[in-house]
Design an enzyme around this catalytic site. Structure first.
Site: not given
Ligand SMILES: Cc1ncc(C[n+]2csc(CCOP(=O)(O)OP(=O)(O)O)c2C)c(N)n1
Ligand SMILES: [Mg+2]
Length: 673
Positions: A522, A589
């Site tokens: 990321e 999530h």
């Protein structure tokens, strides 16, 4: 002769060769004097803090020879010699930053907003549009976090690859010449312990981009020696697995001593040629460097270095070693060197004085103006305040404002004209201070997304109801067709078109180079985006779920969010971060860490659309503007039915305007996400 920095000296006359060597020595010597004098300025109270590049000079003049117009630096606070040698900074500007001069004409890196030795190049015109990058040498704006330069370095390098390999970008003549530009990185040995260093090295190896990372290895990170930092105490040794060989692509790795002038020149020539021509990433581990004055003005290295180490550092000081080499190889005489040295001392002093005078002149003027306003009251205590302002040889802006506030408190009931004059000076200067210290959080340019016209979504009478994700898909498809600069990348974005199918089919249509998969990394996905956007492209960097933004948050917050602010509008990086969340069904999530985002991203537009039509409208606005943004899509929305607008890639949703779905008289319901 004009040539002062070329590598290939074989064709040169002795005189020309000598000229080059002595010019390099002069730059190094001036840089050292700048460090010595800079530290004195701090210790005598004229600046708050200083960090300098002493002990790193010789490698940096060698690196500067390889740095050409169109190239980028993404480095850290030790690089003053490189900045001077490439012409990207002057010594006077360096001192102006040490004093925190707010005038960008005098302190072009940050307008007094950053610590000294935090460099940047002004790559924008006054109106916020791009300058021609092919005619400039550029440094991306430094940040203090060690290792923080690594993430964007990947994107700066990748842009060259895109410009070389995607012929649709050839119209962008102001940004690249066939992708021949190298992204030069620098990092300290200690900072290679940071996760982002390893992440960036791996990403560059996978991407095979023209990235040249120099590791300035002085065996210490402040007081912590190598043995606590690096396995085997040798970074290039432990990274040897990255060396390209018959088994596959990778890095070309070099190791050279920081005091070996000819060795450094030879190494940089070789390394950067490979990097530039073949787009092979290179690593130059420069070891045996020193730190003659210690880490910074905040401490002394005698506290933690052994006498043996200090003796070694004195003997292997790169400046001294270069001097010995010049004499031993009979390039110049002792007298010639002494002359260069005394001239350099004089010159640096002159630069320092010019910087101080320019900085201080403004403050003296302010102090004088306020003294006159105070004297107008003909009160003893005000005369005293005025006298202090006038006689204080190192008066600061704080002194001036404190004096006014004291006076105003005393004058609570006063209605005189003298008070009005004082207050109007105060208000006028508060406004000036806003410009000095608080301006340019966003670009505010003519290309700002706030200036993008609002275009309503249009629907045919029989508009189909389709899955929300298909609205996004149509929006991206149209934008990709409209603007060749746009590209998207992230985990699972390429082949399958992201985990929720927003990009489904778009890689097949627009190519692997524009819709691409990345590794799970990321920080460098965001860094990739920052670097690409700095070089004129329009990246959409995807973070698979908003929960994983935390793995990139330091890059978003430290680098992207404050870029416009910390350069006072000198740079911009219109990166769009795409992510999704808010399902609230478990720990990861599906999260919604909005307070983290709100608290850490000043300088980035935060967009939280309630459905995919709103999301598409926001993308349409953002892709036409020049400021960074994050769009957090709603996970529950991808399969809800929405009507497909006729102008899916054209209609816009304005930023910062709440959408009213139904106005009421008693109650208005608002929501986000
Ligand atoms: C992320 C982060 N952690 C810690 C610091 C504090 N800090 C500033 S410089 C430094 C040492 C860096 O050492 P090295 O990378 O070897 O560079 P050098 O100063 O020796 O050239 C540290 C720990 C910081 N600025 N940023
Ligand atoms: Mg170090």
């Amino acid at each position: 002769m004009n040539v002062t920095n070329q590598f290939d000296v074989s064709e040169l006359s002795f005189e020309d060769f000598k000229h080059i060597v002595l010019n390099d020595y002069r730059i190094c010597y001036e840089s050292r004097q700048t460090s010595l004098l800079g530290r004195k300025e701090v210790l005598t109270g004229k600046a708050k803090f200083g960090i300098f590049g002493d002990g790193k000079e010789v490698a940096q003049v060698a690196m500067a020879k390889a740095f050409k117009k169109g190239d980028w630096r993404s480095g850290y606070y030790r690089d003053q010699t490189f900045m001077f040698a490439t012409g990207m900074a002057t010594i006077t500007e360096f001192f102006s930053q040490l004093y925190a001069n707010t005038n960008v004409e005098e302190e072009p890196f940050s307008g007094g907003r950053q610590m000294n030795a935090h460099f940047s190049t002004r790559i924008l015109n006054e109106d916020g549009t791009w300058k021609n990058q092919t005619e400039m040498k550029m440094t991306s704006a430094d940040i203090s976090t060690t290792g923080g330069q690594m993430a964007r370095l990947v994107g700066l390098a990748q842009a060259s690859k895109l410009y070389r390999e995607n012929s649709e970008l050839s119209f962008l003549k102001d940004f690249s010449v066939n992708g021949n530009e190298v992204a030069f990185g620098t990092i300290g040995n200690g900072s290679t312990s940071e996760g982002v260093f390893f992440e960036a090295i791996n990403a560059a190896g996978v991407l095979q981009v023209p990235l040249a990372i120099s590791i300035w290895d002085d065996s210490y990170a402040i007081s912590v020696p190598q043995k606590y930092q690096t396995t085997k105490q040798d970074i290039s040794e432990v990274l040897r697995g990255f060396q390209r060989d018959e088994k596959g692509e990778g890095f070309e790795i070099f190791k050279v001593r920081g005091w070996d002038y000819p060795g450094l020149c030879e190494t940089y020539e070789k390394a950067i040629n490979i990097c530039r021509e073949k787009h092979i990433p290179v690593m130059i581990h420069v070891w045996e460097m020193t730190q003659p004055q210690g880490h910074s003005s905040s401490g002394s290295h005698e506290r933690y270095k052994s006498q043996e180490r200090l003796n070694w550092e004195a003997e292997y000081d790169c400046l001294l070693q270069m001097r010995n080499w010049v004499l031993e190889s009979a390039v110049a005489t002792e007298d010639e060197l002494v002359e260069i040295e005394s001239e350099a001392k004089r010159y640096v002093k002159e630069c320092q004085k010019a910087a101080w005078d320019a900085f201080h002149r403004v403050l003296i003027q302010e102090a004088k103006e306020v003294a006159v306003l105070l004297e107008a009251f003909q009160l003893d205590q005000f005369n005293k305040l005025a006298a202090t302002l006038k006689t204080n040889a190192e008066v600061t802006r704080t002194d001036v404002f404190v004096a006014i506030r004291k006076a105003v408190r005393y004058l609570a009931k006063d209605q005189s004209e003298a008070k009005q004059n004082l207050l109007s000076w105060y208000k006028r200067n508060l406004d000036l201070n806003k410009e000095r210290y608080n301006s340019k959080l966003f670009t505010n340019s003519i290309e700002s997304p706030l200036a993008v016209p609002v275009v309503a979504a249009e629907y045919s009478d029989d508009a189909k109801l389709i899955d929300g994700r298909e609205i996004l898909n149509a929006c991206f498809d149209e934008n990709f067709t409209r603007d060749a600069r746009i590209l998207a990348f992230g985990e699972d974005v390429g082949s399958i078109g992201d985990v929720n199918q927003g990009f489904a089919g778009l890689q097949a249509k627009h190519g692997k180079i524009r819709v691409a998969d990345t590794g799970i990394r990321e920080s460098t996905i965001i860094g990739q985006g920052i670097g690409l956007a700095l070089r004129g492209l329009r990246p959409i960097a995807e973070i698979q779920y908003v929960d994983y933004l935390l793995y990139a948050l330091y890059v978003v917050s430290d680098d992207l969010a404050c870029l416009s602010y910390r350069t006072k509008g000198g740079q911009k990086s219109p990166l769009i971060i795409r992510t999704r969340g808010h399902r609230l069904e478990g720990i990861w999530h599906s999260g919604s860490p909005m307070s983290v985002i709100l608290g850490s991203m000043r300088g980035i537009h935060i967009c939280v659309p309630r459905n995919m039509t709103q999301a598409a409208g926001l993308y349409n606005t953002l892709l036409r503007g020049d400021e960074p943004a994050i769009v957090i899509e709603n996970l529950n929305g991808y399969r809800l039915k929405e009507r497909l607008p006729l102008n899916a890639g054209e209609f816009t949703v304005p930023l910062g305007v709440a959408e009213v779905i139904k106005a009421g008289t008693d109650i208005t319901v608002v929501s986000y996400g």
